[in-house]
Motif scaffolding. Structure first.
Motif, PDB file in Angstrom:
ATOM      1  N   CYS A 345      27.685 -48.415  -5.106  1.00  5.85           N
ATOM      2  CA  CYS A 345      27.442 -48.812  -6.484  1.00  5.85           C
ATOM      3  C   CYS A 345      26.057 -48.328  -6.901  1.00  5.85           C
ATOM      4  O   CYS A 345      25.211 -48.008  -6.082  1.00  5.85           O
ATOM      5  N   GLN A 346      25.874 -48.256  -8.200  1.00  3.65           N
ATOM      6  CA  GLN A 346      24.586 -47.841  -8.720  1.00  3.65           C
ATOM      7  C   GLN A 346      24.404 -48.415 -10.115  1.00  3.65           C
ATOM      8  O   GLN A 346      25.324 -48.405 -10.920  1.00  3.65           O
ATOM      9  N   GLY A 347      23.219 -48.922 -10.359  1.00  4.97           N
ATOM     10  CA  GLY A 347      22.967 -49.517 -11.669  1.00  4.97           C
ATOM     11  C   GLY A 347      22.477 -48.485 -12.650  1.00  4.97           C
ATOM     12  O   GLY A 347      21.935 -47.455 -12.290  1.00  4.97           O
ATOM     13  N   ARG A 348      22.764 -48.743 -13.917  1.00  5.06           N
ATOM     14  CA  ARG A 348      22.171 -47.934 -14.982  1.00  5.06           C
ATOM     15  C   ARG A 348      21.977 -48.830 -16.183  1.00  5.06           C
ATOM     16  O   ARG A 348      22.018 -50.048 -16.061  1.00  5.06           O
ATOM     17  N   GLY A 349      21.767 -48.274 -17.356  1.00  4.58           N
ATOM     18  CA  GLY A 349      21.500 -49.113 -18.511  1.00  4.58           C
ATOM     19  C   GLY A 349      20.010 -49.322 -18.652  1.00  4.58           C
ATOM     20  O   GLY A 349      19.216 -48.797 -17.886  1.00  4.58           O
ATOM     21  N   SER A 350      19.668 -50.120 -19.629  1.00  8.10           N
ATOM     22  CA  SER A 350      18.241 -50.202 -19.962  1.00  8.10           C
ATOM     23  C   SER A 350      17.439 -50.829 -18.834  1.00  8.10           C
ATOM     24  O   SER A 350      16.278 -50.514 -18.637  1.00  8.10           O
ATOM     25  N   ALA A 351      18.060 -51.713 -18.070  1.00  6.16           N
ATOM     26  CA  ALA A 351      17.294 -52.379 -17.031  1.00  6.16           C
ATOM     27  C   ALA A 351      16.885 -51.412 -15.926  1.00  6.16           C
ATOM     28  O   ALA A 351      16.020 -51.718 -15.125  1.00  6.16           O
ATOM     29  N   ALA A 352      17.526 -50.254 -15.906  1.00  4.29           N
ATOM     30  CA  ALA A 352      17.111 -49.268 -14.916  1.00  4.29           C
ATOM     31  C   ALA A 352      15.696 -48.797 -15.209  1.00  4.29           C
ATOM     32  O   ALA A 352      15.104 -48.054 -14.431  1.00  4.29           O
ATOM     33  N   ASN A 353      15.161 -49.216 -16.326  1.00  5.66           N
ATOM     34  CA  ASN A 353      13.765 -48.926 -16.628  1.00  5.66           C
ATOM     35  C   ASN A 353      12.807 -49.802 -15.833  1.00  5.66           C
ATOM     36  O   ASN A 353      11.613 -49.689 -15.987  1.00  5.66           O
ATOM     37  N   SER A 354      13.401 -50.683 -15.038  1.00  2.73           N
ATOM     38  CA  SER A 354      12.506 -51.655 -14.426  1.00  2.73           C
ATOM     39  C   SER A 354      12.308 -51.372 -12.946  1.00  2.73           C
ATOM     40  O   SER A 354      13.233 -50.947 -12.242  1.00  2.73           O
ATOM     41  N   VAL A 355      11.093 -51.599 -12.496  1.00  4.67           N
ATOM     42  CA  VAL A 355      10.787 -51.426 -11.085  1.00  4.67           C
ATOM     43  C   VAL A 355      11.463 -52.519 -10.279  1.00  4.67           C
ATOM     44  O   VAL A 355      11.939 -52.292  -9.165  1.00  4.67           O
ATOM     45  N   VAL A 356      11.581 -53.693 -10.877  1.00  3.16           N
ATOM     46  CA  VAL A 356      12.195 -54.804 -10.159  1.00  3.16           C
ATOM     47  C   VAL A 356      13.616 -54.438  -9.751  1.00  3.16           C
ATOM     48  O   VAL A 356      14.039 -54.682  -8.618  1.00  3.16           O
ATOM     49  N   CYS A 357      14.361 -53.815 -10.687  1.00  6.09           N
ATOM     50  CA  CYS A 357      15.738 -53.419 -10.361  1.00  6.09           C
ATOM     51  C   CYS A 357      15.748 -52.449  -9.183  1.00  6.09           C
ATOM     52  O   CYS A 357      16.624 -52.511  -8.325  1.00  6.09           O
ATOM     53  N   TYR A 358      14.783 -51.557  -9.172  1.00 12.17           N
ATOM     54  CA  TYR A 358      14.695 -50.604  -8.067  1.00 12.17           C
ATOM     55  C   TYR A 358      14.423 -51.341  -6.768  1.00 12.17           C
ATOM     56  O   TYR A 358      15.033 -51.069  -5.730  1.00 12.17           O
ATOM     57  N   LEU A 359      13.536 -52.311  -6.840  1.00 12.81           N
ATOM     58  CA  LEU A 359      13.177 -53.044  -5.633  1.00 12.81           C
ATOM     59  C   LEU A 359      14.328 -53.922  -5.150  1.00 12.81           C
ATOM     60  O   LEU A 359      14.485 -54.174  -3.968  1.00 12.81           O
ATOM     61  N   LEU A 360      15.162 -54.386  -6.087  1.00 16.80           N
ATOM     62  CA  LEU A 360      16.306 -55.200  -5.698  1.00 16.80           C
ATOM     63  C   LEU A 360      17.463 -54.348  -5.181  1.00 16.80           C
ATOM     64  O   LEU A 360      18.482 -54.859  -4.752  1.00 16.80           O
ATOM     65  N   GLY A 361      17.295 -53.025  -5.282  1.00 18.99           N
ATOM     66  CA  GLY A 361      18.367 -52.151  -4.832  1.00 18.99           C
ATOM     67  C   GLY A 361      19.474 -51.987  -5.845  1.00 18.99           C
ATOM     68  O   GLY A 361      20.538 -51.482  -5.539  1.00 18.99           O
ATOM     69  N   ILE A 362      19.224 -52.427  -7.087  1.00 25.27           N
ATOM     70  CA  ILE A 362      20.272 -52.273  -8.106  1.00 25.27           C
ATOM     71  C   ILE A 362      20.325 -50.827  -8.574  1.00 25.27           C
ATOM     72  O   ILE A 362      21.388 -50.263  -8.773  1.00 25.27           O
TER      73      ILE A 362
END
Lengths: 1075, 436
Positions: A345-362
């Motif tokens: 799976c891989q996240g996208r959308g506006s929240a992908a602008n966030s470092v937190v999402c990257y750190l959560l592995g989203i």
């Protein structure tokens, strides 16, 4: 002016009944100066949010115009049609609690019934009706008195809440009816109230209402009889008109306003609580912070850069402030579940602008590689939630969905709905049938529609279909088709947008069963949810992720290499070399026609180039005319103009050209003087603007603002055009980056493991842009050995087989065989042992039915046993019984059949049979066989060197008409040497329409045009040679009887209808058509 | 190919719907004619005839000449045809559908061999299966061992093959002619009195009705031909409102026609035929309901034979909101009665007539007006009932648009149905019906 509130309005969200959009009704109510308007659809509240948004928009316009114009109030409600009573009840909740009861009542009824209907009885109404104004609509005619018992029963339960609705019908008996209702009102104690029983906003919708009746009843307009509306009086009326009819009962009119005042519930009171996502006593914010810190460690083993650390702090602070921590944790939990099951799976959308999402592995895109815009992530003043879309493998997404249902229960989680609208094709089909056009004319008209068109057919289309546009009936049909387009037809489920709540979801909105088993859906779609500010988690499906996961699995088996999305070697020069050559068939996103053309011009050399590449070939930038400046500047042919420091900060990284959604929004802020909140609202509500036709005001303000700040008028217009395009089709940068990530991964796989990559793509079909035939061909062009389907070697999926030289060969699986079932494939594998010596042993051991064996034989699956296709078929034909008899051998006697010598097949016949059974052939390309008859056509491979006017013949493998290219059609033709791109300009297209739309084998005469490495053939003349395809089978048969062409080539199993050679070619050589 | 596609290819294409019943009748006619080439003639499918011409060709001078004669005659009659003569029925079938001609004795295999297997009168899927195996021609089949072939494609394939090649017999069975419903009587002495003619007619009718009974048919039209001694003839036609075969009731209908015939020098021959017949199942006699229906149909027959059957009409319900389209009038003899569905509203007048303009109207709804030169004053007015035209259908009477109908009770007595057309802008009022 008489004050009047219309309390009974059926919008077109009562499917096939109401004849006006909620927006139109609200607008008309404003014009008529009504005090309030209730939207009351049959057992549904699907239309109320539309009306709510429309009213908000009207309020905004009124505010802008500076008038405090009196707008009608919106009363959300529903018209309850009961299963055990003839009386219908308009239910109008007076407060939030009553609204919750109404939605629970509707959910109850909908969950009981199959999709699309609702079973509520009087007893349910008694149980749930508290706090609602209930207006009884007695059946007409009123002669019977049996329904009075129902009125008394409900009135006794809800004293003071019930009213008796009186609707004039204009049938010459209104006064008698009103008198009779007054009697009933006296007898039952229900006060009489005037209602309009509105079906349409203006009486001009009467024809459409009749057409909807016909569609609903399944009759034609000529047989509608007295089911039609006698008059157009079911329209929205002003207070004066009602006052005239109710002149003897003024109280009934006054009561409408009183009821409207009582109904204090407003849609914006809907507040809901997101699940708190606390785990083991650890509150959500703490948990999020802990996880983020853990992320810093595993994402940056060498210690995080200080910029990232400070950014994380800032983000966490903001998240805590706006209290969105639970939302991130929900997504985190879903993603962790998927990981634990090995689902990519891989996240996208506006929240992908966030470092937190990257750190959560989203998300997987390192925040260093793109520009992070904090405002785009969440903004405090907007008060709107971020949206995170997560893509999952399309084959295993259902597991994730069921997990969500299980975790949050069906009372708390539901998929959002998608409103399926009438589009051209459905409109033509349904209205055409109603208006009595013949089946074949309808099919022809509908067949001309390309993709998801939303316009009624033009005059020349009609003439082509053999209709005269001057004919009165035809003209009416066309008008009605135009009117019905955009009408909601039914609700379907959204691809994966989940709404999750802490409390009960059915207290917010009704939940109903979806057509698919085990799915439940709410009644509102994503625009509605947006308008109400509800949070939604998008669980989307992506075929490429399935393919990548399969490729990873194969690599692990065959190369002992463990790959994940994160550990693919980055920035591999060889991968970029391959992409620069436009060698990208099968690669995510960039395999499309437009992208393939663009790659050699773009010449991507680093990851960010891919991000731009993904974002630029989209309707938004194309509509905004951003493509050419971008390319010219990138290639250094044009200077980057200096737009001032403020703009350059926004646009600097993309050569001064806005490519991404957020850049366009930032321009609105920086250059046109919008506040960030306004800019975002502009984008978010583009859909509503278009429906209401109020986009003009924004345009003037935007362009005006830019001119004031000294920008070029043309540049300003371009920017606005782009915002319009972005409304539906734009990519934000972070989103493009997520996609670019998959582009890189799939390109890397293609570059380094072509055989495995193709195998994975084939096993993940249907997906992507190309059919298996092209994928296989591409693999063979790259030197991969492709082995045919074989009963002794294949399994269901395509597999990788080792070759003596250490490289890999691709073995086609049974999934390529048309009509083969997976279950049969499993049995073949299970009973194979040391291999099958003959056809009969497959029948005996694997227990395959003769028809499955027949398909295998057609696919030449017995070639490995030394049996030709015909010999195998001959043997299969002898097996008649579904199962072997236990005791006897071959029919009990005659163990040895006399040998039969069947004629050999020619190459052409083999190829045709291959295509029939597999949709691809490993033997030869059909063009190879036709080539001797096409002396004047150049092979596709040689057009790179060709000059001037040439002729080319090939199978159509894709055809595209991008909405942005003003009627230009792009065709990809394939012959045995390669593929060629053909551009058909609008004029040529109009002249050779039939061939372009329906042809499978085309001969194109045209000019060669070059742009850098890209060569196009600009079509001037197009001929449809599809009929020749069916002659391949007996190219070499001498002295054959001249029969009807259809008979000599064996038609496919669904034969009979497809006798015409062209029809047959369609079945043999399908193309993939995109709009 | 769908019609719309064909139209696109050839815009001037003219099309006509297939009339299978008439085609069948025409083929039956041809079959009877074809028996001139041999007693055993039969229809073969919907488009073919088969005649057993054994022993016949020498009468025409040979097989080729027989075919030429047949084709020439058909061509003169405007029928395009293909024909073939072969030793076997299957051979002739195949050849007639692939060019036609004559297969000389012993030439079956060489002539049929190159033909595709579909020429064998086998089912489509079997032919497809053979073609898939590369067995395209009939001669290919003869080379394949028979047992494996039968195992795979069934015995039917071999039967057809054998029938075509003459190893299995296939006789032609002649078809039975349809019964003829006609009787006649020749008289030794001429007669001239109506009563005498009627007496003969009654005897003829008994015979005709017996014939009809045995075939379970009933007559819808009966024709009586009276031949005078001077070789001239008079004809009396009688139509019947429903199929019947009761001599007494039919006889009564002839009385008037026979009475009007001029017998001249006397009548010496009568011929009675049922020209139109319909199936009629045997009936229980003495059924009261059937008798009542009989009486009505006798009445319709009686009036119909005088005024013409089209002039005797009955009302049938129709479904429309437009008042004058809410019923149909159809010839009573050709339509079964249908009850009107019970409907209480909106109320409709008992008589409807085309709209008539009112004069001297005052007020709206009119308080005072004159209609058919009578002056009326309104006592009560109910309405309006608003009816819009059917938007998909251009009715000249409704071009003035929406109508508002009022029920007006007048002081003078009549209750009238009036309307005005608010959309046309005219202030006229019209009357369209009277309530009881």
């Amino acid at each position: 002016m008489t004050a009047y509130a219309e309390l009974c309005v059926t919008s077109n969200f009562t499917f096939l009944r109401g004849a006006s959009h909620p927006e139109e009704l609200v607008k008309r109510a404003t014009e008529l100066g009504l005090t309030a308007i209730a939207i009351t659809d049959r057992n549904s509240v699907a239309g109320v949010v539309r009306a709510f948004s429309a009213l908000k928009e009207l309020a905004r316009i009124a505010e802008e115009a500076g008038q405090g114009a009196a707008l009608p109030r919106l009363i959300p409600g529903a018209r309850l049609v009961l299963t055990d009573s003839k009386v219908e009840w308009v239910a109008l909740p007076t407060d939030l609690a009553a609204w919750s009861r109404l939605t629970r009542l509707l959910s109850l009824g909908k969950r009981r019934a199959e999709k699309g209907s609702c079973h509520i009885g009087l007893a349910d109404l008694e149980e749930w009706g508290r706090g609602m104004v209930l207006i009884a609509l007695p059946p007409d005619p009123l002669d019977a008195t049996s329904f009075e018992r129902d009125l008394r029963r409900i009135a006794a339960r809800f004293a003071g809440q019930c009213f008796l609705g009186a609707a004039p019908r204009y049938d010459g008996q209104d006064q008698e009816r009103l008198d009779r209702l007054a009697e009933i009102s006296q007898a039952t104690g229900l006060p009489k109230v005037a209602v309009g029983d509105v079906l349409m906003h203006r009486s001009s919708r009467r024809p459409l209402a009749d057409v909807l009746t016909c569609i609903r009843e399944g009759c034609t307009i000529d047989s509608i009889g007295d089911r039609r509306l006698a008059n157009g009086e079911h329209r929205l009326k002003s207070g004066e008109e009602l006052a005239r009819i109710f002149h003897r009962y003024p109280a009934a009119l006054r009561r409408t306003v009183e009821i409207a005042d009582r109904c204090a519930f407003r849609m914006d009171q809907l507040r809901y609580q997101y699940p708190d996502e606390a785990r083991d006593g650890e509150p959500a914010p703490t948990r999020l912070e802990r996880l983020a810190r853990e992320g810093l460690h595993w994402r940056y083993p060498g210690g995080p850069p200080p910029k990232i650390v400070s950014r994380v702090e800032k983000e966490l602070h903001l998240i805590a402030e706006v209290e969105y921590a639970p939302y991130f944790l929900t997504v985190y939990d879903i993603v962790s579940f998927a990981r634990s099951k090995g689902i990519l799976c891989q996240g996208r959308g506006s929240a992908a602008n966030s470092v937190v999402c990257y750190l959560l592995g989203i998300t997987e895109v390192p925040p260093e590689s793109i520009t992070l815009i904090f405002e785009r992530f969440i903004s405090k003043e907007r008060g709107e939630p971020p949206d995170i879309d997560v893509d999952f493998e399309h084959e295993r997404r259902e597991e994730v969905i069921q997990w969500i249902y299980e975790r949050y229960t069906r009372e708390r989680a539901g998929l959002t709905a998608v409103v399926i609208h009438f589009r051209s094709r459905a409109a033509i089909r349904e209205v055409g049938k109603v208006m009595g056009l013949s089946q074949d004319v309808i099919a022809r008209l509908a067949g001309q529609i390309w993709g998801w068109s939303s316009t009624a057919p033009g005059d020349d289309r009609l003439r082509e279909a053999g209709l005269s546009p001057e004919d009165n009936r035809v003209a009416l049909a066309v008008k009605l088709i135009g009117e019905i387009i955009g009408f909601p037809r039914h609700l379907s489920q959204h691809v994966g947008g989940f709404v999750i709540t802490q409390g009960r979801l059915d207290e917010l909105c009704p939940i109903e069963n979806a057509a698919m088993e085990d799915r439940t859906v709410i009644e509102w779609d994503k625009d509605d949810i947006d308008a109400l500010g509800l949070l939604k988690v998008d669980i989307l499906a992506l075929g490429m992720l399935s393919a990548i996961r399969k490729a990873f699995g194969l690599i692990e088996t065959h190369r002992q290499q463990q790959l994940t999305l994160a550990n693919i070697p980055p920035e591999d020069g060889r991968v970029y070399d391959m992409l620069c050559k436009a060698d990208a068939i099968g690669v995510f996103q960039v395999e499309s026609r437009a992208q393939l053309n663009f790659l050699p011009r773009m010449k991507p050399r680093k990851f960010y180039d891919l991000v731009c590449e993904v974002a630029i070939v989209r309707p938004g930038p194309i509509q905004g005319g951003m493509v050419h400046p971008f390319i010219n500047r990138r290639q250094g042919r044009e200077k980057v103009e200096d737009l001032g420091p403020a703009m350059m900060e926004v646009l600097g990284r993309t050569y001064g050209v806005p490519l991404f959604q957020e850049q366009a929004m930032q321009i609105a802020v920086v250059a046109a003087g919008f506040t960030p909140a306004e800019a975002d609202r502009l984008r978010r509500s583009l859909a509503t603007f278009k429906r209401m036709g109020t986009i003009g005001g924004f345009r003037d303000r935007f362009v005006g603002g830019m001119l004031e700040r000294g920008y070029d008028a043309e540049f300003a217009a371009r920017c606005f055009a782009q915002i319009e395009g972005f409304g539906s089709y734009g990519f934000p940068e972070s989103h493009a980056a997520s996609f670019a990530r998959l582009v890189y991964v799939s390109a890397w796989l293609k570059r380094h493991h072509q055989a495995i990559f193709t195998c994975a793509l084939l096993n993940a079909q249907p997906m992507g842009f190309y059919a298996p035939a092209q994928l296989v061909r591409d693999a063979r062009d790259h030197g991969v050995e492709v082995r045919p389907v074989s009963v002794n070697d294949s399994i269901w999926d395509c597999t990788i087989e080792p070759r003596a030289d250490g490289s890999h060969a691709l073995r086609l699986g049974f999934r390529q065989v048309k009509g083969m079932r997976e279950e049969d494939a499993i049995w073949i594998k299970a009973a194979r042992g040391n291999g099958y010596p003959d056809v009969e042993s497959v029948w005996r051991r694997a227990g395959l039915r003769p028809d499955a064996l027949d398909r295998l034989a057609e696919a030449d699956g017995f070639a490995g046993l030394g049996l030709s296709r015909r010999d195998a078929l001959w043997q299969v034909k002898a097996l008649k019984a579904p199962k072997p008899l236990p005791l006897f051998g071959l029919d009990g006697e005659g163990e040895h059949e006399p040998l039969v010598d069947l004629p050999r097949m020619t190459l052409g016949q083999e190829v045709i049979e291959d295509y029939l059974a597999l949709r691809l052939s490993l033997r030869a390309h059909p063009l190879e066989i036709l080539r001797p008859n096409l002396p004047e056509s150049l092979p596709a491979a040689s057009i790179l060197q060709a000059k001037g006017r040439i002729q080319l013949t090939g199978l159509v493998i894709t055809r595209q008409r991008p909405g942005t290219a003003s009627g230009v059609v792009f065709l990809t033709l394939e012959d045995e040497t390669g593929t060629a791109n053909v551009v058909v300009w609008k004029k040529v297209y109009e002249a050779f329409r039939a061939a372009v739309v329906a042809g499978r084998l085309l001969r194109v005469t045209g000019r060669i045009e070059r742009d850098g490495q890209v060569t196009h053939l600009i079509a001037e003349r197009i001929e449809d040679l599809s009929a020749r395809l069916s002659t391949i089978g007996h190219q070499l048969r001498i002295g054959a009887e001249t029969e009807r062409a259809g008979e000599t080539v064996r038609p496919t199993r669904t034969a009979g209808r497809a006798r015409h050679p062209r029809e047959q070619a369609k079945k043999l050589f399908p193309s993939r058509d995109f709009h | 190919m769908p019609l719309a596609d064909a139209r696109a290819v050839c815009p001037s294409l003219s099309t006509r719907p297939a009339d299978l019943i008439r085609e069948g009748r025409a083929l039956e006619g041809l079959r009877r004619w074809a028996s001139r080439y041999g007693p055993h003639a039969a229809k073969d499918g919907t488009d073919g005839l088969i005649v057993d011409v054994s022993g016949v060709p020498h009468l025409f001078g040979g097989e080729v000449e027989l075919l030429a004669d047949l084709e020439a005659r058909l061509e003169r009659a405007g029928v395009s045809s293909k024909s073939a003569i072969a030793e076997t029925r299957g051979g002739a079938w195949a050849l007639a559908r692939r060019g036609g001609g004559v297969i000389p004795e012993g030439g079956l295999l060489s002539r049929l061999g190159p033909m595709p297997v579909s020429a064998l009168r086998i089912e489509g899927p079997v032919a497809q299966g053979l073609i898939r195996l590369g067995l395209h021609k009939i001669v290919d089949l003869t080379a394949v061992p028979r047992a494996p072939l039968a195992r795979r494609f069934g015995a039917d394939l071999l039967r057809r093959l054998d029938q075509a090649l003459g190893t299995q017999a296939e006789p032609v069975a002649a078809e039975v002619d349809a019964p003829h419903f006609g009787v006649r009587m020749t008289l030794p002495e001429p007669i001239g009195l109506t009563a005498d003619v009627m007496g003969v007619l009654d005897r003829l009718l008994v015979r005709l009705c017996d014939k009809l009974t045995s075939a379970q048919m009933g007559a819808r039209a009966v024709r009586l031909e009276l031949q005078r001694v001077d070789r001239s003839a008079a004809v009396v036609d009688v139509g019947l409102a429903r199929a019947m075969r009761d001599p007494v009731r039919i006889s009564a209908l002839f009385l008037k026609g026979v009475d009007e015939v001029d017998s001249g020098f006397g009548i010496d021959g009568l011929r009675l035929t049922a020209t139109v017949t319909e199936p009629l199942a045997p009936e229980q006699i003495g059924n009261a309901q059937a008798r009542a229906e009989d009486e009505l149909s006798d009445l319709i027959s009686r009036i119909g034979n005088r005024l013409g059957f089209d002039a005797v009409q009955r009302f049938l319900p129709a479904s429309s909101r437009i008042p004058e389209h809410s019923f149909l009038t159809v010839p009573a003899a050709y339509a079964a009665p249908e009850p009107f569905p019970p409907k209480r509203r909106p109320r409709r007048p008992i008589t409807l007539f085309p709209a008539e303009t009112l004069a001297q109207v005052s007020g709206s709804p009119p308080a005072r007006f004159s209609w058919r030169r009578m002056a009326f004053t309104t006592l009560r007015a109910h309405g309006p009932e608003r009816i819009t035209p059917e938007w998909w259908f251009d009715d000249p009477a409704w071009r003035s648009g929406v109508r508002d109908y009022w029920r007006i009770e007048t002081n003078e007595g009549p209750r009238l149905w009036l309307f005005r057309t608010p959309q046309s802008g005219s202030r006229d009022w019209y009357a369209q019906g009277v309530f009881l």
